[in-house]
Design an enzyme around this catalytic site. Structure first.
Site, PDB file in Angstrom:
ATOM      1  N   SER A 118       0.858  -1.553   0.341  1.00 43.76           N
ATOM      2  CA  SER A 118      -0.140  -0.075  -0.343  1.00 43.76           C
ATOM      3  C   SER A 118       0.658   1.631   0.063  1.00 43.76           C
ATOM      4  O   SER A 118       0.694   2.344  -0.834  1.00 43.76           O
ATOM      5  CB  SER A 118      -0.951  -0.447   1.037  1.00 43.76           C
ATOM      6  OG  SER A 118       0.162  -0.234   2.464  1.00 43.76           O
ATOM      7  N   ASP A 231       4.893  -7.245   6.348  1.00 45.59           N
ATOM      8  CA  ASP A 231       4.994  -9.086   7.035  1.00 45.59           C
ATOM      9  C   ASP A 231       5.307  -8.643   8.618  1.00 45.59           C
ATOM     10  O   ASP A 231       5.539  -9.323   9.304  1.00 45.59           O
ATOM     11  CB  ASP A 231       6.289  -9.147   6.607  1.00 45.59           C
ATOM     12  CG  ASP A 231       6.145  -9.685   4.749  1.00 45.59           C
ATOM     13  OD1 ASP A 231       6.342 -10.915   4.597  1.00 45.59           O
ATOM     14  OD2 ASP A 231       5.826  -8.744   3.822  1.00 45.59           O
ATOM     15  N   HIS A 364      -0.148   5.010   6.882  1.00 43.60           N
ATOM     16  CA  HIS A 364       0.848   5.836   5.635  1.00 43.60           C
ATOM     17  C   HIS A 364       1.394   7.016   5.061  1.00 43.60           C
ATOM     18  O   HIS A 364       0.876   7.864   6.377  1.00 43.60           O
ATOM     19  CB  HIS A 364      -0.341   5.245   4.142  1.00 43.60           C
ATOM     20  CG  HIS A 364      -1.163   3.885   4.104  1.00 43.60           C
ATOM     21  ND1 HIS A 364      -2.192   3.465   4.431  1.00 43.60           N
ATOM     22  CD2 HIS A 364      -0.841   2.772   4.256  1.00 43.60           C
ATOM     23  CE1 HIS A 364      -2.827   2.096   4.712  1.00 43.60           C
ATOM     24  NE2 HIS A 364      -1.263   1.449   3.931  1.00 43.60           N
TER      25      HIS A 364
END
Length: 503
Positions: A118, A231, A364
């Site tokens: 993303s 991850d 983000h």
């Protein structure tokens, strides 16, 4: 229905129908009023410990059914307006184009591509509200975005390259999903982990091969990869899946695909960022988002273990690339760009975390974050291996190439004894960028300088933003009042009905 379940359902239905289906405001009001009616009935029945009373005079509330959309409208947001800026470097042209990946200059790059999650898709980069973070602002992505131009205030790697080559192909524009045409060679996908990028690599190769304007065998390409944040976010849910050994195996598999199938390519492998830094963002909305999407990094039981895993990801990535596995020819190389390795939380003048670098979801990058990431990536490309910056400097400016040696650094040419070709620039030009599409390379109007009416544009944007904000306040205030009134009326009706049943 428990109160928490009710709140989840209200949130889910508004989220689904605002962000995915684009309903009209009447539909939003109807959806919330149905939920409010059911809330009143459930609370009344629960408090009186009676048998459930069938709801017959209103349609039952359902998350996915009974809500239709009539008028297609976009979710209103304060518009994103970039600030015009001047390009600080003087573009140039060399006598001969590059024949080796170790003598590439910005002029040589014809195609850009990107692989990742993303952050590559640029979720929320231009968002002003948290729901906007579900949107992929690919045109603002630091590694592959091509909205507007550098001089119009959108600083990305492709927009820097377009100052040297206005016919660049592959950059993304606008807001789009991975499979939309305007994504072009941005195959990053929100939520993906390292296991997914081998398939992203193959998808990218296929897209570049299929593009009619790409000379697949001869055009020089830059592909930027950033993966691993998810991850780390999920590692505590399956520690066997997210080991450093598995991570590096997936990286190797993806790079092997690119090396075997994508000629004339320079790969930027960006080191995974310090995800645990998000724990310093402590607003309530941040905790809510992090709990849902990156719980291990903020609420995991063993933060020391997470930091060690992060270090292992970075160390093993460097070991793989330094092995020389991808330096066996003159038409392909991979370079680790480590500007995120030691990047810590930026702070404002008051010593508080600077939220302006983050999207409203506190996770983000915002447009400002993407801008600084693009500058740091570019600067890393002009730093020899072994002396590359391992963190970014907020507010830094881009490094201008030395026209006597304007080559991107690789593992081979970072050797002090490497012999670069001797050639001087045969011409310099004023930076000319175009509004070329990432897909077709057709030139638009000249955008050498900010428009003369830039102040008027900014003033207009501010006015529009204020008006939008006022309208949103009025709408949501009206919505809240309406819902409370409907809920109160329905609760009274239900109480009357219940009283009649008990008489």
């Amino acid at each position: 229905m428990e109160p928490t379940q009710l709140l989840q359902r209200i949130y889910a239905i508004i989220l689904l129908h605002i962000t995915s289906t684009h309903c009209s405001w009447n539909d939003y009001i109807e959806a919330v009023s149905k939920a409010t009616f059911q809330e009143a009935a459930d609370f009344y029945l629960y408090s009186n410990e009676t048998e459930p009373i069938p709801v017959t005079d209103r349609p039952p509330f359902d998350l996915l059914e009974n809500i239709t959309c009539s008028t297609s409208v976009e979710l209103p947001e304060i518009p994103y307006v970039p600030v015009p800026t001047q390009f600080p470097c003087t573009p140039f042209t060399l006598q001969e184009p590059a024949t080796s990946v170790h003598t590439l200059t910005p002029n040589d790059i014809k195609v850009v591509g990107a692989i990742g999650d993303s952050l590559t898709a640029a979720n929320g980069a231009g968002a002003q509200m948290i729901l906007g973070c579900l949107r992929e602002y690919r045109g603002l992505s630091f590694s592959i975005g091509g909205d507007e131009s550098y001089r119009r205030g959108v600083i990305t790697l492709p927009n820097i390259l377009r100052e040297y080559n206005s016919n660049l192909l592959g950059f993304s524009t606008g807001i789009s999903s991975r499979d939309a045409e305007q994504s072009y060679f941005n195959v990053g996908h929100p939520g993906d982990i390292a296991r997914d990028i081998k398939y992203q690599a193959q998808r990218l190769v296929d897209r570049i091969k299929a593009h009619k304007d790409v000379d697949f065998e001869n055009d020089w390409k830059i592909v930027t990869i950033l993966i691993g944040g998810n991850d780390l976010c999920y590692y505590c849910t399956d520690k066997n899946l997210y080991t450093a050994e598995s991570y590096i195996e997936y990286i190797r598999d993806a790079l092997d695909v690119l090396k075997a199938e994508l000629p004339r390519t320079f790969v930027n492998l960006v080191s995974v960022l310090k995800v645990p830094e998000i724990a310093k963002l402590v607003k309530p909305k941040c905790d809510l988002v992090h709990c849902g999407f990156c719980r291990c990094a903020k609420f995991g039981d063993d933060q020391d273990e997470l930091l060690q895993l992060l270090s292992d990801y970075q160390t093993m990535t460097n070991e793989l690339i330094e092995s020389g596995r991808y330096d066996t020819s003159d038409d392909f190389t991979v370079v680790v760009q480590p500007f995120l390795e030691q990047t810590s939380m930026p702070y404002d003048e008051n010593g508080e975390p600077d939220y302006s670098y983050f999207a409203p979801d506190c996770f983000h990058f915002s447009d400002k974050g993407h801008r600084d990431a693009a500058i740091s990536l570019w600067n890393n490309m002009y730093e020899p291996v072994g002396t590359k910056a391992r963190d970014w400097s907020p507010g830094a400016t881009i490094t201008c190439p030395d026209t006597a040696k304007p080559y991107f650094y690789t593992y081979k040419n970072s050797d002090p004894y490497y012999q670069f070709p001797t050639q001087q620039p045969i011409s310099t030009t004023t930076g000319t960028t175009t509004t070329a599409s990432g897909g077709d390379g057709n030139s638009g109007g000249n955008t050498d300088c900010p428009p003369d009416n830039s102040e008027e544009i900014i003033l207009t944007a501010v006015i529009v933003s204020l008006v939008t904000f006022v309208v949103l306040v009025v709408i949501f205030t009206t919505l809240a009042v309406y819902c409370r009134q409907v809920g109160k009326k329905e609760a009274i009706a239900m109480q009357a009905k219940s009283n009649n049943l008990h008489m």
